[in-house]
Design a protein around this motif. Structure first.
Motif, mmCIF file in Angstrom:
data_model
loop_
_atom_site.group_PDB
_atom_site.id
_atom_site.type_symbol
_atom_site.label_atom_id
_atom_site.label_comp_id
_atom_site.label_asym_id
_atom_site.label_seq_id
_atom_site.Cartn_x
_atom_site.Cartn_y
_atom_site.Cartn_z
ATOM 1 N N LYS A 69 24.738 -4.457 -18.634
ATOM 2 C CA LYS A 69 25.388 -5.630 -19.250
ATOM 3 C C LYS A 69 26.895 -5.646 -18.997
ATOM 4 O O LYS A 69 27.577 -6.590 -19.386
ATOM 5 N N TYR A 70 27.418 -4.581 -18.396
ATOM 6 C CA TYR A 70 28.867 -4.429 -18.221
ATOM 7 C C TYR A 70 29.200 -4.161 -16.769
ATOM 8 O O TYR A 70 28.381 -3.623 -16.022
ATOM 9 N N ASN A 71 30.415 -4.506 -16.387
ATOM 10 C CA ASN A 71 30.891 -4.179 -15.041
ATOM 11 C C ASN A 71 31.416 -2.744 -15.047
ATOM 12 O O ASN A 71 32.491 -2.470 -15.574
ATOM 13 N N LYS B 149 34.196 4.345 -17.849
ATOM 14 C CA LYS B 149 33.622 3.099 -18.392
ATOM 15 C C LYS B 149 32.190 3.339 -18.869
ATOM 16 O O LYS B 149 31.806 2.931 -19.974
ATOM 17 N N GLN C 99 39.256 -1.665 -22.295
ATOM 18 C CA GLN C 99 38.475 -2.733 -21.645
ATOM 19 C C GLN C 99 37.016 -2.652 -22.095
ATOM 20 O O GLN C 99 36.390 -3.667 -22.426
ATOM 21 N N LYS D 284 36.605 -3.809 -25.717
ATOM 22 C CA LYS D 284 36.673 -5.277 -25.811
ATOM 23 C C LYS D 284 35.345 -5.906 -25.386
ATOM 24 O O LYS D 284 34.794 -6.764 -26.078
ATOM 25 N N GLU D 285 34.824 -5.450 -24.243
ATOM 26 C CA GLU D 285 33.560 -6.013 -23.737
ATOM 27 C C GLU D 285 32.402 -5.696 -24.681
ATOM 28 O O GLU D 285 31.525 -6.535 -24.903
ATOM 29 N N TYR D 286 32.406 -4.495 -25.238
ATOM 30 C CA TYR D 286 31.356 -4.101 -26.183
ATOM 31 C C TYR D 286 31.427 -4.962 -27.444
ATOM 32 O O TYR D 286 30.402 -5.393 -27.982
ATOM 33 N N LEU E 41 32.615 -8.049 -27.624
ATOM 34 C CA LEU E 41 32.147 -9.399 -27.269
ATOM 35 C C LEU E 41 30.626 -9.449 -27.144
ATOM 36 O O LEU E 41 30.000 -10.463 -27.446
ATOM 37 N N GLU E 42 30.032 -8.340 -26.730
ATOM 38 C CA GLU E 42 28.573 -8.250 -26.559
ATOM 39 C C GLU E 42 27.857 -8.046 -27.893
ATOM 40 O O GLU E 42 26.778 -8.601 -28.125
#
Length: 302
Positions: A19-21, A196, A231, A234-236, A238-239
């Protein structure tokens, strides 16, 4: 045939990572980090920011020479800070080995200062999971409010994500409502991509904070590792909608270093993360340096 097909199915950990880059290039991260520092760090070099950073410190003593007497004196300085500097907010926590939690608990009088303990076979994380569970439970029983553990780095690097995540989940279960800070030991991970992945897996497994380093391995915290971890946070968020804290630790030797980490958190995560509930600095020497800067004179308080 069915067995082979089953073996080729992605694991739940691969699916989570998917789910993440995570395909990061180290040179890109270095350039983006340098850009943020160059553009924004100077504006954060203010007395207000330094006071806030002091309030985010996990004041740490993790020496082989620690004794009940030395840790009691260490804690008494934190008590004295409230009396001598009533206009400043105290450190966030005192961080010690588990066998010292009780002495801190019995000595600490300062309001709103937490007791943090390193646990789980710190700093190498190389012991039986059962020992890690017992050590963590004993630390909590002795008065710890927060637990800092290290991921099993060898398991992560060899691709045993299940072994790594199961262990973090088990230790989070022991902690319950108490905060679990998970140390990635970023200097041993070798690449931004690995940092990451480890960040996401740690958060996926229940980490309340992700932390860069033990300070026992070189390199310790770096701005580049901080960039990748923030980073990921933040993505976690938002998910999943879950806010995970960030703690750089190890090698934070100057006030400028602390301002750099503040800047990265502010630019990547925003002001919501600029609270000591979501941002900590693991250090011992920085407290006196920040205090000297705030007071405008050389101070060796701690």
């Amino acid at each position: 045939m069915e067995d082979k097909e089953h073996l080729n199915q992605p694991s739940k950990y691969d699916m989570a990572l998917g789910k993440y880059n995570t395909a990061l290039k180290d040179e890109d991260i270095a350039a983006k980090t340098a850009h943020i520092i160059e553009k924004y760090a100077a504006e954060n070099d203010t007395p207000e920011v330094k006071k806030f950073l002091f309030h985010c410190i996990d004041l740490t003593t993790l020496k082989c020479t620690d004794s009940e007497t030395s840790v009691m004196k260490f804690t008494e300085r934190v008590n004295a800070f409230d009396d001598e500097h009533p206009d400043l907010k105290n450190v966030a926590a005192i961080c010690v080995y588990p066998n010292m939690a009780e002495i801190v608990h019995d000595t600490l009088e300062a309001d709103d200062v937490k007791i943090a303990c390193v646990s789980g076979g710190f700093p190498s994380s190389q012991t039986f999971t059962e020992v890690k569970v017992a050590e963590t439970a004993m630390a909590l029983h002795a008065g710890a409010d927060e637990i800092d553990i290290v991921i099993p780095v060898g398991k992560f690097l060899s691709g045993d994500y299940e072994g790594m995540c199961d262990e973090i989940q088990e230790l989070k279960d022991v902690c319950g409502e108490k905060h679990l800070k998970v140390i990635l030991e970023t200097g041993a991970l070798g690449s931004a991509e690995n940092i990451k992945k480890a960040s996401i897996l740690a958060m996926y497994s229940g980490a309340d904070f992700i932390k860069t380093s033990t300070g026992k391995e070189k390199p310790a915290a770096t701005p580049e590792a901080a960039f990748v971890m923030c980073q990921a946070i933040k993505e976690y968020f938002l998910e999943t909608g879950r806010k995970v804290g960030f703690k750089p630790a190890g090698g934070i030797n100057t006030v400028h270093d602390a301002v750099v980490y503040y800047t990265i958190v502010k630019e990547l995560l925003g002001k919501e993360w600029l609270t000591n509930e979501l941002f900590r600095l693991g250090t011992s020497r920085l407290a006196n340096l920040l205090l000297s800067d705030i007071l405008g004179e050389d101070t060796k308080f701690f």
